[in-house]
Design a protein around this motif. Structure first.
Motif, PDB file in Angstrom:
ATOM      1  N   UNK A  23      -1.720  81.330  -3.004  1.00  0.00           N
ATOM      2  CA  UNK A  23      -1.174  79.987  -3.250  1.00  0.00           C
ATOM      3  C   UNK A  23      -0.348  79.945  -4.540  1.00  0.00           C
ATOM      4  N   UNK A  24      -0.913  80.444  -5.626  1.00  0.00           N
ATOM      5  CA  UNK A  24      -0.177  80.414  -6.903  1.00  0.00           C
ATOM      6  C   UNK A  24       1.075  81.280  -6.816  1.00  0.00           C
ATOM      7  N   UNK A  25       0.938  82.463  -6.226  1.00  0.00           N
ATOM      8  CA  UNK A  25       2.071  83.391  -6.169  1.00  0.00           C
ATOM      9  C   UNK A  25       3.218  82.831  -5.344  1.00  0.00           C
ATOM     10  N   UNK A  26       2.862  82.020  -4.341  1.00  0.00           N
ATOM     11  CA  UNK A  26       3.880  81.495  -3.435  1.00  0.00           C
ATOM     12  C   UNK A  26       4.630  80.303  -4.007  1.00  0.00           C
ATOM     13  N   UNK A  27       4.062  79.698  -5.050  1.00  0.00           N
ATOM     14  CA  UNK A  27       4.582  78.410  -5.507  1.00  0.00           C
ATOM     15  C   UNK A  27       6.101  78.420  -5.716  1.00  0.00           C
ATOM     16  N   UNK A  30       8.704  76.102  -3.499  1.00  0.00           N
ATOM     17  CA  UNK A  30       9.501  75.046  -4.127  1.00  0.00           C
ATOM     18  C   UNK A  30      10.974  75.149  -3.745  1.00  0.00           C
ATOM     19  N   UNK A  31      11.407  76.365  -3.442  1.00  0.00           N
ATOM     20  CA  UNK A  31      12.821  76.559  -3.124  1.00  0.00           C
ATOM     21  C   UNK A  31      13.150  76.383  -1.642  1.00  0.00           C
ATOM     22  N   UNK A  32      12.129  76.327  -0.827  1.00  0.00           N
ATOM     23  CA  UNK A  32      12.403  76.242   0.617  1.00  0.00           C
ATOM     24  C   UNK A  32      13.029  74.902   0.978  1.00  0.00           C
ATOM     25  N   UNK A  33      13.988  74.943   1.881  1.00  0.00           N
ATOM     26  CA  UNK A  33      14.560  73.706   2.405  1.00  0.00           C
ATOM     27  C   UNK A  33      13.581  73.128   3.423  1.00  0.00           C
ATOM     28  N   UNK A  34      13.700  71.832   3.722  1.00  0.00           N
ATOM     29  CA  UNK A  34      12.803  71.248   4.731  1.00  0.00           C
ATOM     30  C   UNK A  34      12.826  72.041   6.034  1.00  0.00           C
ATOM     31  N   UNK A  35      14.016  72.488   6.417  1.00  0.00           N
ATOM     32  CA  UNK A  35      14.111  73.221   7.672  1.00  0.00           C
ATOM     33  C   UNK A  35      13.338  74.539   7.612  1.00  0.00           C
ATOM     34  N   UNK A  36      13.383  75.185   6.437  1.00  0.00           N
ATOM     35  CA  UNK A  36      12.643  76.439   6.290  1.00  0.00           C
ATOM     36  C   UNK A  36      11.131  76.197   6.325  1.00  0.00           C
ATOM     37  N   UNK A  37      10.713  75.136   5.622  1.00  0.00           N
ATOM     38  CA  UNK A  37       9.280  74.803   5.664  1.00  0.00           C
ATOM     39  C   UNK A  37       8.848  74.583   7.108  1.00  0.00           C
ATOM     40  N   UNK A  38       9.765  73.965   7.816  1.00  0.00           N
ATOM     41  CA  UNK A  38       9.544  73.701   9.227  1.00  0.00           C
ATOM     42  C   UNK A  38       9.350  74.994  10.015  1.00  0.00           C
ATOM     43  N   UNK A  57      -2.192  72.171 -12.566  1.00  0.00           N
ATOM     44  CA  UNK A  57      -0.863  71.635 -12.865  1.00  0.00           C
ATOM     45  C   UNK A  57       0.257  72.288 -12.067  1.00  0.00           C
ATOM     46  N   UNK A  58      -0.117  72.994 -11.036  1.00  0.00           N
ATOM     47  CA  UNK A  58       0.903  73.659 -10.228  1.00  0.00           C
ATOM     48  C   UNK A  58       1.886  72.622  -9.673  1.00  0.00           C
ATOM     49  N   UNK A  59       3.164  72.959  -9.736  1.00  0.00           N
ATOM     50  CA  UNK A  59       4.180  72.010  -9.251  1.00  0.00           C
ATOM     51  C   UNK A  59       3.949  71.698  -7.781  1.00  0.00           C
ATOM     52  N   UNK A  60       4.020  70.417  -7.463  1.00  0.00           N
ATOM     53  CA  UNK A  60       3.726  70.009  -6.093  1.00  0.00           C
ATOM     54  C   UNK A  60       4.900  70.308  -5.168  1.00  0.00           C
ATOM     55  N   UNK A  61       4.599  70.928  -4.050  1.00  0.00           N
ATOM     56  CA  UNK A  61       5.628  71.154  -3.035  1.00  0.00           C
ATOM     57  C   UNK A  61       5.590  69.979  -2.071  1.00  0.00           C
ATOM     58  N   UNK A  62       6.745  69.431  -1.837  1.00  0.00           N
ATOM     59  CA  UNK A  62       6.804  68.234  -1.001  1.00  0.00           C
ATOM     60  C   UNK A  62       7.002  68.599   0.473  1.00  0.00           C
ATOM     61  N   UNK A  63       6.051  68.197   1.275  1.00  0.00           N
ATOM     62  CA  UNK A  63       6.169  68.441   2.716  1.00  0.00           C
ATOM     63  C   UNK A  63       6.514  67.168   3.467  1.00  0.00           C
TER      64      UNK A  63
END
Lengths: 174, 430
Positions: free
Chosen positions: A117-121, A125-133, A154-160
């Protein structure tokens, strides 16, 4: 996320007193003091030290124990790789791995979930919505781990949520 | 706290798993015998419904219905955080009861030998299950659990609702499109709290098939409680209730007590046409009705006997039970017309000719009916039950000469009733 931050967060999650114990060697490798005379040097070694400590308290299956180590290496070699290709290959692999799993190992949170989880942060964060998809299962797992406050810290929140705002049918992208 | 239940009751599992998560101490009532303990005066005083699971708290409060018991035994996390989450928990509880429960029973019970197998019911049940699983899949493909990001009572209850399906009939091929549901199911199944309650569970490898022998054995032992029309259910409950006690000897796998709601739904499926449940034979009502309307009786009646499929259709004689109440003939005709109207939905799979014999203040009503299936058709739908009890029904032997005579007489509106009253008027239900 720096390896120092990552180690600190793992330690916080485990309630392991870490303050003032981390430093760097002359050639800039992270090290951790365990007592006055002993140091553990290197990111992987420190994680493995934590992992052994957990194992002492929390007798997990031998199989799970070694698999967790494997995920440390995976995080180190692929997710934290400088090669973009490795990173995306890692995402693809995790995505298919998580299709049939809620956690990386077994049926509960393990250190593997934290470390990956930490390593992926940074990548997430850089993924586009389509990539997250397109990494549907990975996104599901990531958003779940992120929801656990004691892990996220305090890990930066990734918005889904944009996925839902755009009204896309997520299941169609499997 | 004391939980009354028979062993391996998936409804009781909800409560027991919830208690495992919350750490509430619940004992399963020792020496509970299904069909005996729950029929005692003492038990009925506490739980008038006489059903299990039922919960007795330490301070002498009583709860029935498995969802309420499971909710009571839950902790704050299981009940959901926000108001919205609480409502979502409730949403999945209702989903498990209404979307999953009846269809699961319709599919699994015949496999367990509790009910007769019917291909159409079976297929409809599968369709309903697919729909329910698609709903779950849509949620679980994006989320680890059903509500929020934590295990809640919703997961426990829906999981319990899927247990029988995933054990007996939902084989890997069937589960394949629902990979997210399988993922989630395994996660819930393998929580230590679940494992403490659900033991000896194995995921279905191959869909179990209906075994007529198993069904006959079960029927012989416990009687045909499930086959009775639903009005008689209450009286029949006892034999059905005895099965868990006996099951250990003969190793029939967990026959559950049919829930009254399940039964009603099984008897009255969601379909618009209750006749869909019955096998479709070769007799085509539309064709016959066309011939009957367009041709002379000398042609249409032989046509009827030529085409009639006695395997899947039956002929009945219905006679109005209270002829002494019949006064003016036009009123009697209205009586028939009204009945036909109320039976409107039956038209597609039925035909009747009802005749009024006699004159004002001395008349009788009787008719010959044909419909799909071998049983009295009216109990199939609540819409059809207004009039039929005022008639005496007799099934006619399709091969006998007598029946042929009767059919010919009624279809051609001729002759007299059994007391010699002359034919007055006729009405056709088509």
């Amino acid at each position: 996320m720096t390896v120092e931050t990552e180690i600190t967060r793992v330690a916080n999650y485990l309630k392991f007193p870490i303050k003032g114990k981390l430093s760097y060697t002359e050639d800039n490798i992270i090290q951790m003091n365990i007592n006055a005379n002993e140091k553990i040097i290197g990111f992987s070694s420190i994680l493995n030290y934590f992992h052994n400590e957990v194992q002492k308290k929390d007798n997990q299956h031998v199989q799970d124990f070694y698999q967790t180590k494997q995920f440390f290496d995976f995080a180190n070699l692929f997710i934290r790789s400088t090669s973009k290709r490795d990173k995306y290959a890692a995402c693809l692999e995790l995505n298919s791995y998580l299709e049939s799993r809620s956690y990386l190992i077994g049926q509960r949170i393990s250190l593997a979930d934290l470390v990956v989880f930490y390593s992926l942060n940074d990548i997430m964060l850089q993924l586009s919505p389509l990539e997250k998809e397109s990494y549907l299962n990975l996104s599901r797992w990531y958003s779940y781990i992120q929801s656990i406050e004691t892990i996220r810290q305090n890990t930066k929140e990734v918005n889904f949520s944009t996925i839902h705002l755009l009204g896309w049918n997520t299941a169609a992208h499997v | 706290m004391l939980l009354y239940t028979y062993p391996e009751n998936f409804r009781a599992f909800k409560a027991l798993i919830a208690a495992q998560f919350s750490g509430v101490n619940v004992q399963v009532a020792p020496n509970f015998v299904m069909g005996e303990t729950n029929k005692t005066e003492d038990f009925l005083k506490k739980f008038p419904l006489g059903k299990v699971p039922a919960l007795e708290t330490d301070d002498g409060k009583y709860l029935f219905e498995s969802n309420s018991i499971a909710y009571y035994l839950s902790n704050a996390q299981l009940r959901g955080g926000s108001d919205l989450e609480k409502a979502q928990v409730l949403q999945w509880l209702s989903f498990a009861d209404s979307e999953l429960g009846p269809a699961s029973a319709a599919w699994v019970f015949p496999i367990l030998g509790i009910m007769q197998f019917n291909k159409i019911t079976n297929e409809r049940a599968k369709q309903d299950i697919v729909k329910a699983l698609e709903t779950l899949q849509a949620r679980l493909v994006n989320n680890t659990f059903l509500v929020g990001e934590r295990i809640t009572l919703a997961d426990i209850v829906v999981f319990c609702g899927l247990l029988q399906l995933f054990q007996h009939v939902a084989d890997p091929e069937f589960r394949k499109p629902f990979f997210a549901v399988s993922r989630w199911f395994n996660t819930i199944l393998n929580q230590p709290q679940t494992k403490a309650v659900v033991k000896n569970f194995t995921l279905c490898e191959k869909e179990a098939a209906f075994d007529p022998k198993k069904y006959q054995e079960w029927q012989a032992k416990f009687g045909g409680a499930q086959q009775q029309p639903k009005k008689e259910k209450k009286k029949e409950e006892k034999p059905a209730a005895e099965k868990p006690a006996k099951k250990k000897e003969d190793k029939i796998e967990e026959p559950q007590e049919l829930d009254a709601a399940d039964e009603a739904l099984l008897l009255e499926p969601k379909s618009k046409d209750p006749f869909d449940l019955l096998p479709k034979g070769t007799f085509n009502f539309d064709d016959f009705k066309r011939v009957y309307s367009n041709e002379e009786e000398s042609k249409s009646i032989p046509y009827f006997f030529e085409k009639f499929d006695k395997e899947n259709y039956s002929i009945w004689f219905g006679e109005y039970k209270y002829p002494e109440e019949l006064t003016k003939t036009f009123m009697s005709c209205n009586l028939i017309g009204g009945m036909f109207q109320r039976l409107d939905k039956m038209r597609k799979q039925a035909f009747a000719s009802c005749c009024l014999f006699g004159e004002d203040n001395n008349s009788t009503i009787s008719g010959v009916w044909v419909w799909r299936g071998q049983e009295l058709a009216f109990p199939l739908s609540p819409d059809w039950q207004i009039d039929y009890e005022s008639y005496a029904w007799k099934k006619l032997d399709a091969d006998s000469e007598e029946t042929k005579k009767l059919v010919t007489q009624y279809f051609s509106w001729a002759g007299t009733d059994k007391d010699g009253r002359k034919f007055n008027q006729g009405k056709i239900f088509k």
